[in-house]
Write a protein that holds these residues in place. Structure first.
Motif, PDB file in Angstrom:
ATOM      1  N   VAL A 217       0.842  -1.196   0.000  1.00  0.00           N
ATOM      2  CA  VAL A 217       0.000   0.000   0.000  1.00  0.00           C
ATOM      3  C   VAL A 217       0.878   1.248   0.000  1.00  0.00           C
ATOM      4  CG1 VAL A 217      -1.780   1.291   1.243  1.00  0.00           C
ATOM      5  CG2 VAL A 217      -1.852  -1.208   1.201  1.00  0.00           C
ATOM      6  N   ARG A 218       1.889   1.258   0.867  1.00  0.00           N
ATOM      7  CA  ARG A 218       2.798   2.413   0.935  1.00  0.00           C
ATOM      8  C   ARG A 218       3.457   2.652  -0.423  1.00  0.00           C
ATOM      9  NH1 ARG A 218       5.030  -0.212   5.688  1.00  0.00           N
ATOM     10  NH2 ARG A 218       3.991   0.524   7.587  1.00  0.00           N
ATOM     11  N   THR A 219       3.889   1.562  -1.063  1.00  0.00           N
ATOM     12  CA  THR A 219       4.568   1.688  -2.354  1.00  0.00           C
ATOM     13  C   THR A 219       3.624   2.238  -3.419  1.00  0.00           C
ATOM     14  OG1 THR A 219       6.036  -0.150  -1.795  1.00  0.00           O
ATOM     15  CG2 THR A 219       5.843   0.424  -4.122  1.00  0.00           C
ATOM     16  N   ALA A 220       2.378   1.751  -3.424  1.00  0.00           N
ATOM     17  CA  ALA A 220       1.397   2.232  -4.398  1.00  0.00           C
ATOM     18  C   ALA A 220       1.106   3.716  -4.187  1.00  0.00           C
ATOM     19  CB  ALA A 220       0.110   1.416  -4.301  1.00  0.00           C
TER      20      ALA A 220
ATOM     21  N   ARG B  30       3.901   5.821  -5.517  1.00  0.00           N
ATOM     22  CA  ARG B  30       3.836   5.964  -6.975  1.00  0.00           C
ATOM     23  C   ARG B  30       2.765   6.979  -7.376  1.00  0.00           C
ATOM     24  NH1 ARG B  30       4.205   0.099  -6.990  1.00  0.00           N
ATOM     25  NH2 ARG B  30       1.932   0.045  -7.272  1.00  0.00           N
ATOM     26  N   ILE B  31       1.611   6.910  -6.711  1.00  0.00           N
ATOM     27  CA  ILE B  31       0.513   7.815  -7.040  1.00  0.00           C
ATOM     28  C   ILE B  31       0.898   9.259  -6.735  1.00  0.00           C
ATOM     29  CG2 ILE B  31      -1.841   8.493  -6.403  1.00  0.00           C
ATOM     30  CD1 ILE B  31      -2.400   5.505  -5.914  1.00  0.00           C
ATOM     31  N   ARG B  32       1.554   9.477  -5.605  1.00  0.00           N
ATOM     32  CA  ARG B  32       1.964  10.833  -5.236  1.00  0.00           C
ATOM     33  C   ARG B  32       2.861  11.456  -6.298  1.00  0.00           C
ATOM     34  NH1 ARG B  32       3.054   9.482   1.170  1.00  0.00           N
ATOM     35  NH2 ARG B  32       1.048  10.250   1.978  1.00  0.00           N
ATOM     36  N   LYS B  33       3.737  10.657  -6.872  1.00  0.00           N
ATOM     37  CA  LYS B  33       4.624  11.169  -7.915  1.00  0.00           C
ATOM     38  C   LYS B  33       3.826  11.631  -9.137  1.00  0.00           C
ATOM     39  CE  LYS B  33       8.749   8.467  -6.747  1.00  0.00           C
ATOM     40  NZ  LYS B  33       9.708   7.420  -7.210  1.00  0.00           N
TER      41      LYS B  33
ATOM     42  N   ASP C 169       3.622  19.326   0.544  1.00  0.00           N
ATOM     43  CA  ASP C 169       2.420  18.659   1.060  1.00  0.00           C
ATOM     44  C   ASP C 169       1.733  17.881  -0.052  1.00  0.00           C
ATOM     45  OD1 ASP C 169       2.793  19.781   3.594  1.00  0.00           O
ATOM     46  OD2 ASP C 169       1.769  21.624   2.990  1.00  0.00           O
ATOM     47  N   SER C 170       1.527  16.581   0.167  1.00  0.00           N
ATOM     48  CA  SER C 170       0.899  15.729  -0.835  1.00  0.00           C
ATOM     49  C   SER C 170      -0.626  15.838  -0.772  1.00  0.00           C
ATOM     50  CB  SER C 170       1.315  14.275  -0.619  1.00  0.00           C
ATOM     51  OG  SER C 170       0.620  13.417  -1.504  1.00  0.00           O
ATOM     52  N   MET C 171      -1.265  15.590  -1.904  1.00  0.00           N
ATOM     53  CA  MET C 171      -2.724  15.535  -1.927  1.00  0.00           C
ATOM     54  C   MET C 171      -3.236  14.349  -1.122  1.00  0.00           C
ATOM     55  SD  MET C 171      -3.602  16.503  -5.886  1.00  0.00           S
ATOM     56  CE  MET C 171      -5.375  16.404  -5.567  1.00  0.00           C
TER      57      MET C 171
END
Length: 225
Positions: free
Chosen positions: A191-194, A197-200, A209-211
């Motif tokens: 989950v952390r890895t996914a 990837r999405i944050r990038k 600050d990430s969405m």
């Protein structure tokens, strides 16, 4: 994309139905006997159940009845070779939402599934916008400022789930149960890895600050704009 559990002991039929539903971009899991189906119904998180009545071990009526007695609200479609009104009455009284008599058109079943999925608010719109992000479920695309993102299938499913529940916090375990197939057994690290990837893909370059916010000791949430 919906997560669907199909409980059917006819393996050829279950594979055919699963194939048609997969073409509609649904995630389909199959149980081939009543006891396995009951366990998944009571323990898993699904958007719709499709179950045969005449199952080895525990029949579909009993699965439906136990699920409703425990307060379950997920839509249920019953499949059966029994076309009598009395059999359908038993199914509806047990808590079924729809009833399909064998032999049936797979295409019609898919239409019935999609019709039931349109009932919850989360499935009413094919397009959903949250801030700079928009999901187009009919095209299976997520766009940022009008530009399509390049996402792995599991990342697409995870981001779509967040977009349908902005501001809500979900633990890694909950995200696994809602997004990943039950038989995959992913780790919390997956989950952390996914999410990484999405944050990038969704965060602006240089933005601290990430969405998708990490909520300490609770999980993750997509921030509302």
């Amino acid at each position: 994309m919906a997560k669907i559990l199909l409980i059917e002991d006819d393996r050829e039929l279950s594979e055919t139905v699963a194939k048609w539903l997969s073409l509609e971009r649904h995630n389909v899991e199959i149980a081939n006997n009543g006891q396995d189906g009951l366990d998944l119904v009571l323990e898993g998180n699904y958007d719709i159940f499709i179950m045969d009545v005449n199952l080895p071990g525990v029949d579909g009526f009993e699965i439906c009845r136990q699920y409703r007695n425990k307060g379950g609200h997920t839509p249920i479609i019953m499949l059966t070779g029994q076309g009598q009104i009395s059999a359908k009455e038993t199914g509806f009284n047990a808590g079924a939402d729809d009833y399909v008599t064998k032999p049936f058109s797979t295409r019609e079943l898919v239409l019935r599934v999609n019709a039931l999925l349109r009932r919850p608010a989360a499935y009413r719109d094919s397009n959903l916008t949250v801030g700079k992000l928009m999901v187009d479920t009919s095209a299976r695309k997520i766009l940022k400022n009008g530009e399509p993102l390049t996402l792995l299938p599991v990342d697409y499913a995870l981001l779509e789930f967040f977009l349908r529940h902005p501001g809500e916090t979900f633990s890694a375990e909950t995200l696994i149960s809602r997004v990943w197939p039950t038989d995959k057994y992913p780790s919390v690290e997956a989950v952390r890895t996914a999410i990484k990837r999405i944050r990038k893909q969704i965060d602006d370059e240089g933005c601290e600050d990430s969405m998708i916010e990490t909520v300490n000791k609770m999980g993750y949430r997509l921030l509302k704009p």
